[in-house]
Motif scaffolding. Structure first.
Motif, short mmCIF file in Angstrom:
data_model
loop_
_atom_site.label_atom_id
_atom_site.label_comp_id
_atom_site.label_asym_id
_atom_site.label_seq_id
_atom_site.Cartn_x
_atom_site.Cartn_y
_atom_site.Cartn_z
N SER A 97 39.66 42.65 46.27
CA SER A 97 40.37 41.44 45.89
C SER A 97 41.81 41.75 45.50
O SER A 97 42.75 41.05 45.90
N VAL A 98 41.98 42.81 44.71
CA VAL A 98 43.33 43.22 44.33
C VAL A 98 44.14 43.61 45.55
O VAL A 98 45.30 43.22 45.73
N ILE A 99 43.52 44.39 46.44
CA ILE A 99 44.21 44.83 47.66
C ILE A 99 44.59 43.63 48.52
O ILE A 99 45.69 43.56 49.07
N SER A 100 43.68 42.65 48.65
CA SER A 100 43.95 41.47 49.47
C SER A 100 45.13 40.67 48.93
O SER A 100 46.02 40.26 49.68
N VAL A 101 45.14 40.48 47.61
CA VAL A 101 46.25 39.73 47.01
C VAL A 101 47.57 40.46 47.19
O VAL A 101 48.61 39.88 47.56
N GLN A 102 47.58 41.76 46.94
CA GLN A 102 48.81 42.53 47.06
C GLN A 102 49.28 42.63 48.51
O GLN A 102 50.48 42.61 48.79
N ALA A 103 48.32 42.72 49.45
CA ALA A 103 48.71 42.76 50.86
C ALA A 103 49.35 41.45 51.28
O ALA A 103 50.35 41.42 52.02
N GLY A 104 48.80 40.32 50.81
CA GLY A 104 49.40 39.03 51.12
C GLY A 104 50.79 38.89 50.52
O GLY A 104 51.71 38.37 51.17
N LEU A 105 50.94 39.39 49.29
CA LEU A 105 52.25 39.35 48.65
C LEU A 105 53.25 40.20 49.40
O LEU A 105 54.40 39.78 49.63
N GLY A 128 52.37 50.13 46.56
CA GLY A 128 51.94 51.16 45.61
C GLY A 128 50.65 50.77 44.91
O GLY A 128 49.76 51.60 44.71
N ILE A 129 50.54 49.48 44.54
CA ILE A 129 49.31 49.02 43.91
C ILE A 129 48.15 49.11 44.88
O ILE A 129 47.02 49.51 44.52
N ILE A 130 48.40 48.76 46.15
CA ILE A 130 47.35 48.87 47.17
C ILE A 130 46.89 50.31 47.30
O ILE A 130 45.68 50.61 47.37
N GLU A 131 47.84 51.23 47.32
CA GLU A 131 47.49 52.65 47.44
C GLU A 131 46.65 53.12 46.26
O GLU A 131 45.61 53.78 46.43
#
Length: 392
Positions: free
Chosen positions: A190-198, A215-218
């Motif tokens: 969920s975090v990765i999805s939100v950050q990828a969209g951003l 960086g957050i995704i990584e």
């Protein structure tokens, strides 16, 4: 070196040959007791009274009938009855060890009648002795066979119960693993999805924000992989104690890292703690952490323009965890059907965790708007001692 157990047919063959040899020897020495000498008919009847016993496990009633008929014929010709008794005795024991008590008693009555018949046609046998011996031997044989049958039935029942308990334990363990995998994957993805969209949204306009999101995704994907490795390590590890010591489960002390990831996903989260913070049982802390994680993940996935609050209240005998948000529904504008109905894998997992540790949980919309998750877990004075013992 482990010794092999003989096969039943091999064992029965050896027993049958030994009994037949003993019967022949008894028939041969019966002359010294005043009984007729064995002839060809006697040897044939002795063989028929003993050799069929080799098949006693396959057809107990048929074998019993054959040896009884051969014994009666042997006795009717005036030979010593004792020489023909061994096969019928083992056949009666086999019947009692396989069939019900009614059938065993009926066969015992037939064998007793044969012994009484031997006493009747022989003037040299005492009827009192014959009847008492017949009743005593038949009683012992039926009782021993019945005990053997009940022992086998109990053994089969025990194996069935063990197999069923094993299946239940496997199912419970699969459920626990599924909850752990869901907690790990759902939150981090969920975090990765939100950050990828951003990152995709500001890719051309805000390089700094894009780099921060990447960086957050990584970092989040690395944490997800690490937790998946830990779960797989537990699955492969036979010594659970060693696996737990190598990779401790999350506790309430890890909430700051969790809240940091949620804030990075765009949801402001406040944490408030009431009461005196104290160490709790590891399972209680893990349950509380996972419920907070699942609730905040649902906020991240299903709400928009929301703030979240996490409150821990340490009571004398219980821990209360409350997660609330003031969101206006999911990103499509409605509350998901699975959430409204109380379903969904995550919500089921939260309820199962609460039930496992004797707690209660309520999940639903708030009258003033938003959503609320409230978990109450019982604690005890032994919680800290349990944790200390596990870390020694």
């Amino acid at each position: 070196m482990r010794m092999r157990t003989p096969r039943p047919l091999v064992l029965d063959t050896l027993i049958t040959l030994a009994m037949t040899w003993v019967a022949v020897r008894l028939g041969q020495v019966s002359v010294t007791r005043g009984w007729p000498e064995l002839d060809a008919r006697a040897y044939v009847l002795l063989a028929l009274a003993h050799l069929p016993v080799v098949l006693r496990r396959r057809a107990p009633l048929v074998v019993f009938a054959v040896v009884q008929v051969a014994g009666i014929a042997y006795i009717s010709l005036g030979y010593w009855p004792v020489a023909s008794a061994l096969g019928s005795m083992l056949a009666l024991y086999t019947v009692a060890s396989v069939y019900s008590a009614r059938i065993a008693v009926g066969c015992a009555a037939v064998m007793t009648a044969k012994w009484v018949y031997a006493g009747v046609i022989s003037d040299s046998l005492s009827m009192t002795l014959v009847v008492s011996q017949a009743l005593m031997f038949c009683l012992v044989l039926v009782w021993s066979g019945t005990l053997a049958r009940r022992s086998r039935e109990l053994a089969r029942q025990l194996r069935a119960e063990q197999a069923e308990r094993g299946r239940r334990e496997v199912a419970a363990e699969r459920g626990r693993i599924a909850r752990e995998l869901h907690d790990v994957v759902a939150h981090h993805m969920s975090v990765i999805s939100v950050q990828a969209g951003l990152a995709r949204f500001v890719l051309d306009s805000d390089i700094a924000t894009t780099r921060s999101a990447l960086g957050i995704i990584e970092n989040t994907s690395g944490e997800a992989l690490e937790e998946l490795r830990r779960i797989l390590h537990v699955l492969r590890e036979h010594d659970l104690g060693g696996a737990e010591s190598a990779a401790p489960m999350p506790t309430l002390a890890h909430l700051d890292d969790l809240l940091g990831r949620i804030r990075a996903g765009g949801v402001p989260v406040e944490l408030s703690i009431m009461g005196t913070v104290r160490p709790l049982a590891p399972g209680v802390e893990l349950c509380a952490f996972r419920v907070v994680q699942e609730a905040l993940t649902n906020v991240l996935k299903h709400t928009q323009h929301s703030d979240a609050q996490v409150r821990l209240q340490y009571g004398q005998r219980e821990l209360t965890v409350t997660v609330t948000d003031n969101g206006t529904g999911n990103r499509d504008g409605v509350i998901p059907a699975s959430v409204r109905a109380g379903g969904g894998h995550g919500l089921i997992g939260m309820r199962e965790r609460a039930k496992l540790y004797g707690g209660t949980i309520s999940v639903g919309p708030r009258p003033e708007g938003g959503f609320a998750v409230r978990l109450t877990l019982p604690t005890s004075a032994t919680g800290a001692r349990w944790r200390d013992e596990r870390t020694r």
